[in-house]
Write a protein that holds these residues in place. Structure first.
Motif, PDB file in Angstrom:
ATOM      1  N   GLY A 176       0.839  -1.195   0.000  1.00  0.00           N
ATOM      2  CA  GLY A 176       0.000   0.000   0.000  1.00  0.00           C
ATOM      3  C   GLY A 176       0.871   1.241   0.000  1.00  0.00           C
ATOM      4  N   ASP A 419      -9.779   6.070   3.479  1.00  0.00           N
ATOM      5  CA  ASP A 419      -8.446   5.523   3.292  1.00  0.00           C
ATOM      6  C   ASP A 419      -8.543   4.144   2.648  1.00  0.00           C
ATOM      7  OD1 ASP A 419      -9.299   3.874   5.383  1.00  0.00           O
ATOM      8  OD2 ASP A 419      -8.419   5.196   6.888  1.00  0.00           O
ATOM      9  N   ASP A 420      -7.431   3.407   2.651  1.00  0.00           N
ATOM     10  CA  ASP A 420      -7.415   2.104   2.000  1.00  0.00           C
ATOM     11  C   ASP A 420      -8.369   1.115   2.652  1.00  0.00           C
ATOM     12  OD1 ASP A 420      -5.581   3.027   0.220  1.00  0.00           O
ATOM     13  OD2 ASP A 420      -3.835   2.102   1.168  1.00  0.00           O
ATOM     14  N   GLY A 421      -8.792   1.395   3.882  1.00  0.00           N
ATOM     15  CA  GLY A 421      -9.734   0.504   4.541  1.00  0.00           C
ATOM     16  C   GLY A 421     -11.114   0.504   3.915  1.00  0.00           C
ATOM     17  N   GLU A 429      -4.004  -3.085  -1.450  1.00  0.00           N
ATOM     18  CA  GLU A 429      -3.939  -1.968  -0.509  1.00  0.00           C
ATOM     19  C   GLU A 429      -4.857  -2.198   0.694  1.00  0.00           C
ATOM     20  OE1 GLU A 429      -4.445  -1.838  -3.933  1.00  0.00           O
ATOM     21  OE2 GLU A 429      -4.532   0.298  -4.443  1.00  0.00           O
ATOM     22  N   ARG A 430      -6.052  -2.742   0.420  1.00  0.00           N
ATOM     23  CA  ARG A 430      -6.992  -3.017   1.513  1.00  0.00           C
ATOM     24  C   ARG A 430      -6.462  -4.135   2.410  1.00  0.00           C
ATOM     25  NH1 ARG A 430     -12.508  -3.338   2.854  1.00  0.00           N
ATOM     26  NH2 ARG A 430     -12.577  -4.459   4.823  1.00  0.00           N
ATOM     27  N   TYR A 433      -3.739  -2.761   4.562  1.00  0.00           N
ATOM     28  CA  TYR A 433      -4.348  -1.916   5.600  1.00  0.00           C
ATOM     29  C   TYR A 433      -4.861  -2.773   6.752  1.00  0.00           C
ATOM     30  CZ  TYR A 433      -7.522   1.582   7.644  1.00  0.00           C
ATOM     31  OH  TYR A 433      -8.172   2.442   8.503  1.00  0.00           O
ATOM     32  N   ASP A 434      -5.578  -3.855   6.423  1.00  0.00           N
ATOM     33  CA  ASP A 434      -6.144  -4.718   7.458  1.00  0.00           C
ATOM     34  C   ASP A 434      -5.060  -5.400   8.282  1.00  0.00           C
ATOM     35  OD1 ASP A 434      -8.672  -4.017   6.644  1.00  0.00           O
ATOM     36  OD2 ASP A 434      -8.995  -5.807   5.429  1.00  0.00           O
ATOM     37  N   ASN A 445      -2.021   3.141  10.430  1.00  0.00           N
ATOM     38  CA  ASN A 445      -2.342   3.417   9.024  1.00  0.00           C
ATOM     39  C   ASN A 445      -2.413   4.908   8.717  1.00  0.00           C
ATOM     40  OD1 ASN A 445      -2.747   0.864   7.529  1.00  0.00           O
ATOM     41  ND2 ASN A 445      -4.271   0.456   9.124  1.00  0.00           N
TER      42      ASN A 445
END
Length: 769
Positions: A176, A419-421, A429-430, A433-434, A445
């Protein structure tokens, strides 16, 4: 007079269609070549002069640490259950190799070293945010130079390395960072195609002719090509934000097809009267083209008015979108009449599907009727509008109540940045993020960067580090980096809450007002809070502060312009208030969907998110201009009927019903185009798409088909009231209309009458109008 100039322009283009089309082809080719040779990539600079986050960025740039450039992060976890980087030699060895290969990529300035930090002590690695406390997750932060020295090839190289290492190492590898945000393919390509197909279908059903459906699409594609290519050239001169091409395509397609539809509908009316196609094209541009120029100009002025916010990326983004809108207006009054002239009389004939609905002939009374049916073509709309006009109070109260209820969620509006979440789990990217949120906490993050100039007092940095670490909103503080040449220090600070949460904004405010002043003291030292989360919080606060001034300016400008066009006080006042209702309803729906999650799954929204800080101002500017589009088109026809009959009730019923089909088709096209963008992955694009689609749908249904006829019926002849002193003061005034009097023929009505008269004198419009 504008209409007479448009008459000459449209007639000339229709008489020499191939020259005009060839000229547009040449312009499009030159624009594309210029974009290839001189264009640049979009670049986001989410900051503004005078903000604390901007001062932090300036200190970092002075230090030359490289932290002002682009970043990426590679997040890894062992594939083996139970294995950790704290005690598994194989996992550490794989992580060492991964970091070494990342640092060898082109343009990489450096990368954090989780294994080196572990060798120095697990505490150091955990405190620096490089390895999670349980040892299962590690982060390699990759530093790149500024965006101007990078390209999509750098992102491709990083992604390609990740794909290769996933197959070779016993690690799960996710990625990400803002390198992805800057160089990922923007949403829009597939959405533009879907929007065009939907628009083509609606146009075909509306006109029943493939030729008639193809012309607005062709004009919009021409205009979009020239507009987006020009925007790309602008990106080679200044930083154009990443959302501008997507928003420009969205708005460009919508207004381009809409403007073409208005002109085409009037052109077919003139063909139905038996006029020569070239003369019909010229008159269509002279009449329908005038509202198009006015509406397009309103959109442009509204968008450019965002400069009052003093946020450069919004100003440049507005300029870029304005270029596309201006191109569409120009194409509507030059390229479209050339298409109409080249198509000849074929546009006057309906296709098989809609032939029964389109074939018209004058009846004995002069009113158009369906051939062989004896039913007026707008009979259904006329019956509805007449019904609303007979019961104006309940319809006005009911429709206004619905819109006010839809507006209520605006009271809970919260600005921020998704955001990427908020991306779908299919995106790396998600997943990165997680992993980070699970292993390190949500604040990792959205780290903050505190830049400090100790002014020669090293004790300041010790106090600063201790005070920051003691704040309840801060989870950890990474080791301080001091530039030996300037003495400027940078501290990466991890909040306890995620970048989207209101508590993070509260933490940023507390650091600035309480924590930093306490640590710095009264001396010459200074410190500022920066980073992406801080920058976006600052921009959101500034736009919120400037929004009331901007709204007031746009409302005043729109009121004055409408008063000049329609020589009335109450008509523009009503238009401004009703436009506010439709825009408020759009804001309310956005809050309900994106912040509360109502129906979010229908557009692929993965999680609730705040409204992007700059979107409310952008939406207001665009929507107010687009609302004026329908307002001018509808009120022009109502005014024409009022000038012809002198009866307000008849004018409202005939004017609104006479424009209903065109406005409905235009609104359906815009809604289809905007909704096609609402299903993309990017939440910001979703917000633009859903917000625009909602406002246009509400505007074309509840506002134009219920509130407008109801309120205009209630106002009666007062609709056209203008004090004599104000009439004399306004440009072109002096007629002394007075309350209740039928004003002299001006604007579209006068020009349409004049172009039908050899002497140019205005005369009553024919009854079949």
């Amino acid at each position: 007079m504008l209409s007479k100039a448009l008459l000459r322009l449209g007639t000339s283009a229709a008489r020499r269609p191939w020259r005009v089309i060839a000229a547009w082809l040449a312009v499009a080719a030159l624009a594309v070549l210029a974009a290839v040779a001189l264009g640049g990539r979009t670049a986001d600079s989410m900051t503004a002069p005078g903000l604390d986050s901007r001062r932090a960025a300036e200190l970092i740039e002075r230090a030359g640490t490289g932290q002002e450039g682009m970043t990426a992060q590679v997040v890894v976890t062992p594939l083996a259950d139970g294995a950790t980087f704290l005690d598994d030699v194989g996992a550490r060895s794989a992580l060492t190799r991964l970091r070494a290969e990342v640092t060898r990529l082109p343009h990489v300035l450096g990368a954090s070293d989780p294994v080196g930090a572990l060798d120095a002590g697990g505490d150091t690695a955990v405190r620096g945010g490089l390895v999670s406390a349980d040892g299962r997750t590690a982060v390699v932060r990759v530093q790149y130079p500024d965006q101007s020295r990078l390209s999509a090839e750098d992102l491709d190289a990083l992604v390609g390395l990740g794909d290769r290492l996933r197959a070779e190492l016993p690690l799960r590898v996710e990625m990400g960072g803002n390198l992805f945000y800057a160089f990922s393919d923007p949403d829009g390509g597939a959405s533009e195609l879907i929007g065009l197909l939907a628009a083509a279908t609606i146009l075909f059903l509306a006109f029943g002719s493939l030729v008639a459906a193809a012309l607005p699409i062709g004009m919009a594609v021409f205009g979009l090509t020239v507009g987006v290519a020009t925007m790309t050239v602008l990106a080679g001169v200044t930083d154009v934000p990443a959302f501008a091409p997507v928003l420009g395509s969205m708005v460009g397609l919508g207004v381009g097809i809409d403007y073409a539809l208005f002109v085409l509908a009037r052109h077919r009316e003139y063909l139905a009267r038996g006029l020569d196609p070239r003369e019909a094209a010229g008159r269509a541009v002279a009449t329908a083209g005038r509202p198009v120029v006015f509406a397009g100009g309103t959109v442009v002025v509204s968008i450019l008015g965002m400069a009052v916010a003093n946020v450069p990326f919004m100003t440049v983004g507005g300029l870029a979108v304005s270029i596309v809108v201006l191109t569409m207006v120009l194409a509507s009054v030059t390229l479209l009449p050339a298409f109409l002239g080249a198509a000849g009389p074929r546009l006057g004939r309906a296709g098989r599907i809609a032939g029964a609905l389109r074939a018209v002939r004058p009846g004995p009374s002069g009113r158009r009727r369906h051939a062989g049916t004896g039913v007026a073509p707008a009979a259904g709309w006329r019956r509805w509008i007449a019904h609303v006009a007979r019961h104006p109070v309940p319809y006005a109260v009911g429709a206004a109540g619905v819109l006010l209820t839809a507006t209520l969620p605006v009271l809970a509006l919260r600005v921020g940045l998704p955001d990427d979440g908020s991306l779908p789990p299919s995106r790396t990217e998600r997943r990165a993020y997680d992993l980070v949120a699970e292993g390190f906490g949500p604040g990792t993050n959205g780290p903050l960067v505190v830049a400090a100039d100790p002014a020669g007092d090293p004790a300041v940095l010790d106090r600063l580090t201790a005070t920051l670490a003691a704040d309840p909103g801060i989870a950890s503080v990474a080791p301080t980096h001091i530039d030996p040449a300037t003495g400027i220090a940078t501290l990466v600070v991890f909040p306890t809450t995620g970048p989207q949460e209101r508590a993070t904004a509260d933490t940023i405010a507390r650091l600035r007002t309480e924590v930093l002043p306490t640590a710095i003291g009264p001396g010459p030292a200074r410190a500022h809070v920066g980073g992406a989360a801080a920058s976006l919080s600052d921009v959101g606060r500034r736009t919120s502060e400037r929004l009331p001034v901007f709204v007031a300016a746009v409302l005043a400008m729109s009121f004055l312009l409408l008063m000049l066009v329609f020589r009335s006080v109450l008509v523009p006042l009503k238009a401004v208030l009703l436009n506010l209702l439709s825009i408020g309803a759009a804001y309310g729906v956005m809050v309900a969907v994106f912040q509360w999650g109502w129906g979010g799954a229908l557009i692929g929204l993965e999680a609730t998110v705040p409204i992007v800080s700059f979107i409310p101002m952008f939406l207001f500017a665009i929507l107010f201009g687009l609302s004026m589009d329908y307002e001018v088109f509808l009120l022009s026809r109502v005014r024409e009927e009022y000038l012809r009959t002198g009866d307000n009730g008849t004018a409202v019923v005939e004017g609104v019903s006479g424009t209903a089909r065109t406005i409905t088709s235009a609104a359906l096209i815009m809604v289809a185009v905007f909704l096609s963008f609402a299903v993309t992955d990017d939440p910001s694009t979703k917000m633009f798409g859903l917000g625009l689609a909602t406002a246009i749908l509400v505007d074309a249904t509840l506002v134009r088909m219920v509130l407008v006829p109801a309120t205009m019926t209630l106002l009666g002849r007062a609709n056209w009231w203008l004090p004599r002193w104000l009439d004399r003061a306004l440009p072109g005034g002096g007629a002394g209309v007075g309350a209740g009097a039928a004003p002299a023929a001006t604007g579209v009505a006068a020009v349409d009458a004049a172009v039908q008269s050899p002497s140019g004198a205005a005369r009553p419009r024919p009854a079949d109008r």
